[in-house]
Design a protein around this motif. Structure first.
Motif, PDB file in Angstrom:
ATOM      1  N   PRO A 234      -4.227  -9.958   0.448  1.00 57.59           N
ATOM      2  CA  PRO A 234      -3.925  -9.537  -0.282  1.00 57.59           C
ATOM      3  C   PRO A 234      -2.814  -8.328  -0.347  1.00 57.59           C
ATOM      4  O   PRO A 234      -2.209  -7.938  -0.243  1.00 57.59           O
ATOM      5  CB  PRO A 234      -4.807  -8.198  -0.503  1.00 57.59           C
ATOM      6  N   ILE A 235      -1.728  -9.011  -1.657  1.00 59.22           N
ATOM      7  CA  ILE A 235      -0.777  -7.968  -1.698  1.00 59.22           C
ATOM      8  C   ILE A 235      -0.646  -8.210  -2.705  1.00 59.22           C
ATOM      9  O   ILE A 235      -1.023  -8.575  -3.969  1.00 59.22           O
ATOM     10  CB  ILE A 235       0.910  -9.092  -1.639  1.00 59.22           C
ATOM     11  N   GLY A 236       0.439  -6.848  -3.616  1.00 59.55           N
ATOM     12  CA  GLY A 236       1.429  -6.282  -4.920  1.00 59.55           C
ATOM     13  C   GLY A 236       2.608  -7.016  -5.352  1.00 59.55           C
ATOM     14  O   GLY A 236       2.155  -8.321  -6.022  1.00 59.55           O
TER      15      GLY A 236
ATOM     16  N   ALA B  66      -2.451  -0.140  -5.706  1.00 63.12           N
ATOM     17  CA  ALA B  66      -2.943  -0.830  -4.133  1.00 63.12           C
ATOM     18  C   ALA B  66      -2.090  -0.482  -3.276  1.00 63.12           C
ATOM     19  O   ALA B  66      -1.980   0.364  -2.414  1.00 63.12           O
ATOM     20  CB  ALA B  66      -4.010  -1.018  -4.736  1.00 63.12           C
ATOM     21  N   GLY B  67      -0.873  -1.132  -2.968  1.00 61.82           N
ATOM     22  CA  GLY B  67       0.196  -1.828  -2.073  1.00 61.82           C
ATOM     23  C   GLY B  67       0.791  -0.636  -2.520  1.00 61.82           C
ATOM     24  O   GLY B  67       1.158  -0.590  -0.817  1.00 61.82           O
ATOM     25  N   ALA B  68       1.189   0.160  -3.202  1.00 65.55           N
ATOM     26  CA  ALA B  68       2.134   1.538  -3.032  1.00 65.55           C
ATOM     27  C   ALA B  68       1.340   2.888  -2.263  1.00 65.55           C
ATOM     28  O   ALA B  68       1.944   3.039  -1.177  1.00 65.55           O
ATOM     29  CB  ALA B  68       2.443   2.132  -4.590  1.00 65.55           C
TER      30      ALA B  68
ATOM     31  N   ALA C 126      -0.722   1.957  -0.137  1.00 64.98           N
ATOM     32  CA  ALA C 126      -1.023   1.438   1.289  1.00 64.98           C
ATOM     33  C   ALA C 126       0.230   1.903   2.156  1.00 64.98           C
ATOM     34  O   ALA C 126      -0.484   1.967   3.642  1.00 64.98           O
ATOM     35  CB  ALA C 126      -1.235  -0.427   1.206  1.00 64.98           C
ATOM     36  N   THR C 127       1.142   2.003   2.128  1.00 65.07           N
ATOM     37  CA  THR C 127       2.159   2.445   3.032  1.00 65.07           C
ATOM     38  C   THR C 127       3.041   3.741   2.689  1.00 65.07           C
ATOM     39  O   THR C 127       3.582   4.854   2.927  1.00 65.07           O
ATOM     40  CB  THR C 127       3.731   1.687   2.344  1.00 65.07           C
ATOM     41  N   GLY C 128       2.203   4.832   1.679  1.00 68.91           N
ATOM     42  CA  GLY C 128       2.343   6.090   1.015  1.00 68.91           C
ATOM     43  C   GLY C 128       3.824   6.194   0.841  1.00 68.91           C
ATOM     44  O   GLY C 128       5.025   7.291   0.841  1.00 68.91           O
ATOM     45  N   THR C 129       4.538   5.052  -0.284  1.00 69.70           N
ATOM     46  CA  THR C 129       4.876   5.687  -1.490  1.00 69.70           C
ATOM     47  C   THR C 129       5.053   6.136  -2.090  1.00 69.70           C
ATOM     48  O   THR C 129       4.066   7.619  -2.241  1.00 69.70           O
ATOM     49  CB  THR C 129       4.867   3.833  -2.547  1.00 69.70           C
ATOM     50  N   HIS C 130       6.322   7.699  -1.438  1.00 76.78           N
ATOM     51  CA  HIS C 130       7.169   8.620  -2.100  1.00 76.78           C
ATOM     52  C   HIS C 130       8.044   8.664  -2.937  1.00 76.78           C
ATOM     53  O   HIS C 130       9.087   8.016  -2.697  1.00 76.78           O
ATOM     54  CB  HIS C 130       6.806   9.442  -1.169  1.00 76.78           C
TER      55      HIS C 130
HETATM   56  C1  LIG Z   1      13.517  -0.908  -5.474  1.00 79.47           C
HETATM   57  C2  LIG Z   1      12.085  -0.106  -4.362  1.00 79.47           C
HETATM   58  C3  LIG Z   1      11.994   0.669  -3.833  1.00 79.47           C
HETATM   59  C4  LIG Z   1      11.423   1.263  -3.313  1.00 79.47           C
HETATM   60  N1  LIG Z   1      11.485   3.123  -3.770  1.00 79.47           N
HETATM   61  C5  LIG Z   1      10.555   3.109  -2.327  1.00 79.47           C
HETATM   62  C6  LIG Z   1      10.522   4.669  -3.001  1.00 79.47           C
HETATM   63  O1  LIG Z   1      11.262   5.535  -3.721  1.00 79.47           O
HETATM   64  N2  LIG Z   1       9.709   5.781  -2.167  1.00 79.47           N
HETATM   65  C7  LIG Z   1       9.042   4.781  -1.331  1.00 79.47           C
HETATM   66  O2  LIG Z   1       8.569   5.558  -0.352  1.00 79.47           O
HETATM   67  N3  LIG Z   1       9.037   3.746  -0.459  1.00 79.47           N
HETATM   68  C8  LIG Z   1       9.698   2.551  -1.285  1.00 79.47           C
HETATM   69  N4  LIG Z   1       9.841   1.011  -1.746  1.00 79.47           N
HETATM   70  C9  LIG Z   1       9.320   0.276  -0.968  1.00 79.47           C
HETATM   71  C10 LIG Z   1       7.955   0.083  -1.655  1.00 79.47           C
HETATM   72  O3  LIG Z   1       7.045   1.198  -2.194  1.00 79.47           O
HETATM   73  C11 LIG Z   1       6.544   0.057  -0.202  1.00 79.47           C
HETATM   74  O4  LIG Z   1       6.802  -1.278   0.385  1.00 79.47           O
HETATM   75  C12 LIG Z   1       5.078  -0.138  -1.474  1.00 79.47           C
HETATM   76  O5  LIG Z   1       4.103   0.018  -0.493  1.00 79.47           O
HETATM   77  C13 LIG Z   1       5.092  -1.424  -2.023  1.00 79.47           C
HETATM   78  O6  LIG Z   1       4.278  -1.407  -2.635  1.00 79.47           O
HETATM   79  P1  LIG Z   1       4.063  -3.262  -3.263  1.00 79.47           P
HETATM   80  O7  LIG Z   1       2.290  -3.953  -4.567  1.00 79.47           O
HETATM   81  O8  LIG Z   1       4.731  -3.794  -3.997  1.00 79.47           O
HETATM   82  O9  LIG Z   1       2.946  -3.722  -2.038  1.00 79.47           O
HETATM   83  P2  LIG Z   1       3.237  -5.178  -1.219  1.00 79.47           P
HETATM   84  O10 LIG Z   1       4.214  -5.283  -0.344  1.00 79.47           O
HETATM   85  O11 LIG Z   1       2.519  -6.627  -1.752  1.00 79.47           O
HETATM   86  O12 LIG Z   1       2.135  -4.703   0.466  1.00 79.47           O
HETATM   87  C14 LIG Z   1       2.187  -3.271   1.207  1.00 79.47           C
HETATM   88  C15 LIG Z   1       0.844  -3.535   1.814  1.00 79.47           C
HETATM   89  O13 LIG Z   1      -0.483  -3.783   1.354  1.00 79.47           O
HETATM   90  C16 LIG Z   1      -0.784  -3.932   1.400  1.00 79.47           C
HETATM   91  N5  LIG Z   1      -1.836  -4.264  -0.224  1.00 79.47           N
HETATM   92  C17 LIG Z   1      -1.100  -4.711  -1.045  1.00 79.47           C
HETATM   93  N6  LIG Z   1      -2.289  -4.635  -1.855  1.00 79.47           N
HETATM   94  C18 LIG Z   1      -3.540  -4.332  -2.237  1.00 79.47           C
HETATM   95  C19 LIG Z   1      -4.825  -4.482  -1.707  1.00 79.47           C
HETATM   96  N7  LIG Z   1      -5.335  -4.890  -3.185  1.00 79.47           N
HETATM   97  N8  LIG Z   1      -5.545  -4.617  -1.241  1.00 79.47           N
HETATM   98  C20 LIG Z   1      -5.468  -4.395   0.544  1.00 79.47           C
HETATM   99  N9  LIG Z   1      -3.620  -4.025   0.840  1.00 79.47           N
HETATM  100  C21 LIG Z   1      -3.228  -4.517  -0.259  1.00 79.47           C
HETATM  101  C22 LIG Z   1      -0.446  -5.684   1.944  1.00 79.47           C
HETATM  102  O14 LIG Z   1      -1.259  -6.468   2.348  1.00 79.47           O
HETATM  103  C23 LIG Z   1       0.691  -4.930   2.805  1.00 79.47           C
HETATM  104  O15 LIG Z   1      -0.676  -4.798   3.714  1.00 79.47           O
HETATM  105  C24 LIG Z   1      10.693   0.843  -2.363  1.00 79.47           C
HETATM  106  C25 LIG Z   1      10.673  -0.955  -2.716  1.00 79.47           C
HETATM  107  C26 LIG Z   1      11.621  -1.343  -3.483  1.00 79.47           C
HETATM  108  C27 LIG Z   1      11.889  -2.720  -3.105  1.00 79.47           C
END
Ligand SMILES: Cc1cc2nc3c(=O)[nH]c(=O)nc-3n(C[C@H](O)[C@H](O)[C@H](O)COP(=O)(O)OP(=O)(O)OC[C@H]3O[C@@H](n4cnc5c(N)ncnc54)[C@H](O)[C@@H]3O)c2cc1C
Length: 504
Positions: free
Chosen positions: A64-66, A145-147, A149-153
């Protein structure tokens, strides 16, 4: 139900083009109109359940991806189904009769959010009902959900990560649709039953699901808690800092630091971007946000007046990568050109809601992002090591200092009571990777404990993850086995990176 569109085989690359894969099919899920929120959640979860069952039967890995914004290869899958969720983006309000009798959160503070709603969309929905998120990362294009997933902060020093908003998670495995809450119930059994979910109320399983790294099942929706709406005032400037200022930050003397460069009050958010080759003779880029009461009569200023962009950094970062000789100078040029140094203490105040504090981002070039998170009290020692490492020939990135509290979730990198996150952002070239590796080695040699961002380049493996998270790792694995007891279910979510990390 949700609409399922199979686009077939293709080569897919993530947002930063740091990882790519050959997928068996790129699959898009989209909402179909339903009567109400509960019916909506039930329909989507049942569609996902059917998809996962089929994948299990034919041994097709599912990812799954966001937004695909994670630069680490957690969001790619070889020869599997890459399932896009961004069109599962609705949000729903709740009323008091939807709540569990033990719930001590007011219904107006809660928002049901579908997994693919972007952080930006969630801000908008919250603002419409007079609420706000407490914290978030940069750019807001991530799915919720993606944010999580990784502990975005971000850098709100009194908040943890974005996953701290989450109060319940709807999770689908190849066999079950689950509604996971803490032991103290949040939503009524009746409401949950109407979402088609089985209830799990457990603090440990909930803490595992809050930050799932994409390895606990398919998240279809989350219940989040919001704050009353507020505004923030932005101060953003380029200044020379001194070494002693790092010690102030290390000691958490944020007001003193703010008083020196911004307003004489406690900042809500503060961030420093600096040139690691020459941190004191060259200007650093500071940003403070101060909390203000909501005032509907204030028209939001232009986004550039409230937030910083990465884009020029990316472009100039590329130029810098070609030329080691002028590294420090070109890096500085890139930093200052990209930064809207337009709000000092004496300028007319730039004030907007929290949702207006970052700009949209569009990919221009292949970027490198890495970070380390550690106990804030180790900042001074770590800072000197990092600067030494860059000066002795490593790196090609800028360094950002951000500050956050302990974040929720068993696998949250921000595990200390007060944390500093040190980010390394630059072009996706060898010098950025090798510079980051050198920093990691230097911290290890000095015995400074630290963790790394799941979504950024991190060079982690299972041995290291176990060491970094200790009992929390074992607890997370236990929780994953409660949700998916059959290893064949877990294998549906396997990709090379998650296997390497020991999470599948
Ligand atoms: C421009 C930019 C700015 C950023 N700024 C920050 C920041 O300020 N602080 C910070 O901490 N990070 C930051 N990041 C990193 C980003 O916030 C994280 O990598 C975040 O996880 C990305 O979210 P996404 O929806 O794109 O997830 P994806 O990259 O699509 O997925 C991340 C993970 O979550 C899983 N996943 C996604 N959706 C689901 C679902 N529905 N169910 C189960 N699993 C799922 C995916 O399989 C993958 O393992 C930034 C990245 C970019 C490109």
């Amino acid at each position: 139900m949700a609409q399922v569109v199979h686009f077939g085989h293709q080569v897919w690359a993530n947002y930063h083009k740091t990882a790519a894969c050959n997928v068996k099919s790129r699959v898009e899920l989209a909402n179909v109109e339903q009567m109400n929120g509960r019916a909506h959640l039930k329909g989507v979860a049942e569609t996902v359940l059917a998809l996962l069952k089929e994948a299990k039967q034919y041994q097709i890995p599912v990812r799954p991806i966001g937004a695909g914004w994670s630069p680490s290869p957690i969001n790619v899958v070889e020869d599997g189904w890459l399932v896009e969720t961004l069109r599962l983006n609705r949000t729903f309000k709740l009323s008091a009769q939807n709540l569990h009798q033990d719930c001590d959160i007011a219904a107006e503070a809660l928002l049901l959010v579908q997994a693919g709603a972007t952080v930006d969309e969630v801000y908008e929905s919250a603002e419409e009902i007079g609420r706000s998120l407490r914290t978030g990362g940069a750019s807001n294009g991530q799915s919720f959900a993606g944010a999580c997933a990784t502990g975005t902060h971000g850098s709100v020093w009194q908040a943890g990560g974005i996953q701290d908003h989450v109060r319940a998670v709807q999770l689908v495995t190849p066999e079950r649709i689950l509604w996971i809450e803490p032991k103290q119930g949040v939503l009524s059994d009746d409401f949950i039953a109407q979402t088609g979910s089985e209830i799990i109320r457990s603090d440990r399983i909930f803490a595992a699901a809050q930050l799932h790294v994409g390895a606990m099942g398919f998240v279809t929706a989350m219940l989040i808690e919001t704050d009353p709406i507020f505004m923030v005032q932005n101060i953003q400037k380029a200044v020379k800092i001194k070494r002693e200022h790092i010690d102030w930050l290390c000691r958490g003397e944020f007001r003193k630091f703010s008083c020196e460069f911004g307003l004489d009050e406690e900042p809500y958010f503060q961030q420093l971007i600096l040139n690691p080759f020459d941190p004191f003779d060259k200007k650093s880029l500071l940003r403070f946000l101060y909390k203000r009461p909501f005032d509907a009569s204030i028209a939001p200023p232009l986004p550039g007046e409230m937030g910083a962009g990465y884009d020029a950094l990316t472009l100039l970062g590329k130029a810098m990568a070609e030329s080691d000789f002028f590294q420090a100078e070109i890096l500085q040029l890139a930093m200052e050109q990209a930064y809207p140094n337009n709000r000092d203490v004496d300028d007319p105040p730039a004030i907007a809601t929290w949702g207006h504090t970052t700009e949209e981002h569009s990919p221009i070039a292949s970027l490198f992002n890495g970070s380390v998170t550690m106990d804030r009290r180790n900042l001074s020692e770590a800072f000197d090591l990092i600067i030494d490492s860059f000066r002795s020939g490593g790196g090609g990135t800028v360094v950002t200092l951000r500050f956050i509290r302990r974040a929720q979730g068993l696998l949250a990198p921000a595990r200390w009571p007060d944390n500093v996150v040190i980010d390394f952002d630059g072009p996706n070239v060898e010098s950025s990777h090798s510079g980051y590796k050198k920093v990691v080695e230097a911290l290890d040699d000095a015995g400074i404990a630290f963790t790394r961002h799941w979504g950024k380049t991190n060079n982690l493996d299972e041995r290291r993850v176990k060491r970094d998270y200790e009992q929390n790792f074992a607890d997370w694995k236990w929780a994953q086995a409660q949700v998916m007891p059959d290893p064949a279910d877990r294998r549906v979510f396997a990709n090379d990176e998650l296997v390497k990390l020991g999470l599948i």
